[in-house]
Structure formats: C-alpha cells, structure tokens
Enzyme design. Structure first.
Site, short mmCIF file in Angstrom:
data_model
loop_
_atom_site.label_atom_id
_atom_site.label_comp_id
_atom_site.label_asym_id
_atom_site.label_seq_id
_atom_site.Cartn_x
_atom_site.Cartn_y
_atom_site.Cartn_z
N HIS A 15 53.94 -13.20 -20.10
CA HIS A 15 54.93 -14.08 -19.48
C HIS A 15 55.29 -15.27 -20.37
O HIS A 15 54.58 -15.59 -21.33
CB HIS A 15 54.38 -14.62 -18.16
CG HIS A 15 53.10 -15.39 -18.35
ND1 HIS A 15 53.08 -16.71 -18.76
CD2 HIS A 15 51.81 -15.03 -18.22
CE1 HIS A 15 51.84 -17.13 -18.87
NE2 HIS A 15 51.03 -16.12 -18.54
N GLU A 37 46.13 -11.96 -14.82
CA GLU A 37 45.37 -12.49 -15.94
C GLU A 37 43.88 -12.28 -15.70
O GLU A 37 43.43 -12.11 -14.55
CB GLU A 37 45.68 -13.99 -16.11
CG GLU A 37 44.93 -14.71 -17.22
CD GLU A 37 45.11 -14.08 -18.59
OE1 GLU A 37 44.51 -13.00 -18.84
OE2 GLU A 37 45.85 -14.65 -19.41
#
Length: 259
Positions: free
Chosen positions: A11, A89
């Site tokens: 991202h 994550e």
C-alpha cells in the site's frame, strides 16, 4: 515460459510509515504522500495497459484505499474488490506503535532487522495492557473473520504470515489466476514478502534481504504451476525505486549523528 501475470504491491505510505513506527494491525490511513503514491501506481499501470478482473486486499484501510485509488486512475472502479485479514500486515505484537530507530538504539540494529525481516523470529506478543490492544481486537472487522477472535495472532513471524496467507492464496486467489483472470493484490509489506517467498522459492535465509517500498507495483510472471518465471519486477523509475527501498531499509537503523 510465462503463462499468467500477477500484480501485487505494498500500500501507499501511511502516517506511521512517515513517523517510522511499527503500524501492523493498527488501522492507520494513507497520508498525503501515500495517496499520491497510489494514484501514481494507477497511472503507471494504465500506461502499461493493465486491465484487472479482480482485486484482493487486506482488511486494513491503507491497502483498501490504495486499491480504490488505483482503480479510479485506471477507470476500472467497477472491478470487484475482495478483502481478507489473511492478507493483513504481519502482527508485530508488543512492537506495535514503537519507533524503529528508537528500538535500534535500545536493542541494536541487528535485533530490529531480525524482527523486521527474518523468517522465523517472532516479536514479543501484544498484551491486553498494550495501548492499542483493545483498538485492534474490539474492531468489528476482526469479529467477522473466518477464525474465532481468540485464535487471531498476538504476534507473528514471517513464517506465521505465510502459513495464514497460503490457504487464502490456494483457495481464492490462485484459482482466479488459473482461470486467466488478471489479478491485483493490494496488501502489506510482509504479506507481499511472504507471498513472494512462496512463489519465487526464496530461501529462509535470503528473504531477510527482500525489501518492498510503498506504492510500487510488482509484476510477477507465472508458469502453469503458478511459479515465477524469472525474478519479480518493480514497475516504474528504477532509480527512484531503489532510493525508496533504501529508505525502508534505513528505517531500522540509528542515524549517524546519534551513534
């Protein structure tokens, strides 16, 4: 010989990336630089004539928003987007919210590098007393996952990330690629590193040297068994990409003036 193409990316930059803090499962949004990175990524993919059939993201805002901005730049807002915690994550446990450089001062650069980049090393787990524990585990998004809340991780190694990611790859993403769909994965640094390790056959020892910058599309060319044909390719200005990689690597180091 290449049969399929897959695009993945970490991202765009978030506020805690800029502040050099472990963000992990704290749902930080993109900052102004991250918004621009996502738009630039979309422009890069548009210039290369990519047309996506399906997008996969984590359930963290920064990866979802990155995907939306890319699709907007492409004029492909209609493309279905599917989100899963399995692309989240890595869970950094007790390290969440801490400054990487300060941790390097306290524990040494090599220890921080092992926490950030190694395959088997797991940080200390997050405890209920952690200032972000309840923000994470009281979030509704984790109450509708495919595993019970009490079975979600409290800390992870990269190995753990790969183990929770692989079922999703095998059951949801890989079948779409094999059907000939052009897939975009907008995820996090370590979920992308884990998938790269699997697809490219990167060794446990070598994965520590793989760093992904924010907001840069990565092209993977895959054979009929969905194994890579050649190494992954960063798309864009290569000099700028290498500078961005160095910037990420340096986050876990002590500035020279402090040594």
């Amino acid at each position: 010989m290449s049969k399929y193409k897959l695009i993945m990316l970490r991202h765009g930059e978030g506020a805690w990336n800029k502040e050099n803090r472990f963000c992990s499962w704290v749902d930080q949004k993109l900052n102004s630089d991250g918004l621009q990175e996502a738009r630039n990524c979309g422009k890069q993919l548009k210039a290369l004539n990519f047309e996506f059939d399906l997008v996969f993201t984590s359930i963290l805002n920064r990866s979802i928003h990155t995907a939306w901005l890319i699709l907007e730049e492409l004029g492909q807002e209609w493309v279905p987007v599917e989100s899963s915690w399995r692309l989240n994550e890595r869970h950094y446990g007790a390290l969440i919210s801490l400054n990487r450089e300060q941790m390097a001062l306290n524990h040494g650069e090599e220890q921080v590098r092992l926490w950030r980049r190694s395959y088997n090393v797991t940080p200390p787990p997050i405890e209920e007393s952690h200032p972000y524990y309840h923000e994470i585990y009281n979030d509704r998004k984790y109450k509708v996952c495919d595993v019970p809340l009490d079975q979600l991780p409290r800390s992870e190694s990269l190995k753990d990330v790969l183990e929770r990611l692989l079922p999703y790859w095998n059951e949801r993403i890989a079948p779409e690629v094999l059907r000939g769909k052009t897939v975009l994965i907008s995820a996090q640094g370590n979920s992308c590193r884990a998938l790269l390790k699997y697809l490219e056959g990167i060794s446990d020892e070598e994965i520590i040297n793989i760093t992904l910058p924010t907001g840069v599309p990565i092209l993977l060319e895959l054979d009929e068994n969905l194994r890579t044909v050649g190494p992954h390719q960063f798309l864009g200005d290569q000099e700028a990409i290498q500078a961005a990689i160095k910037k990420v690597d340096d986050q876990g180091k002590v500035k020279r003036a402090d040594k």
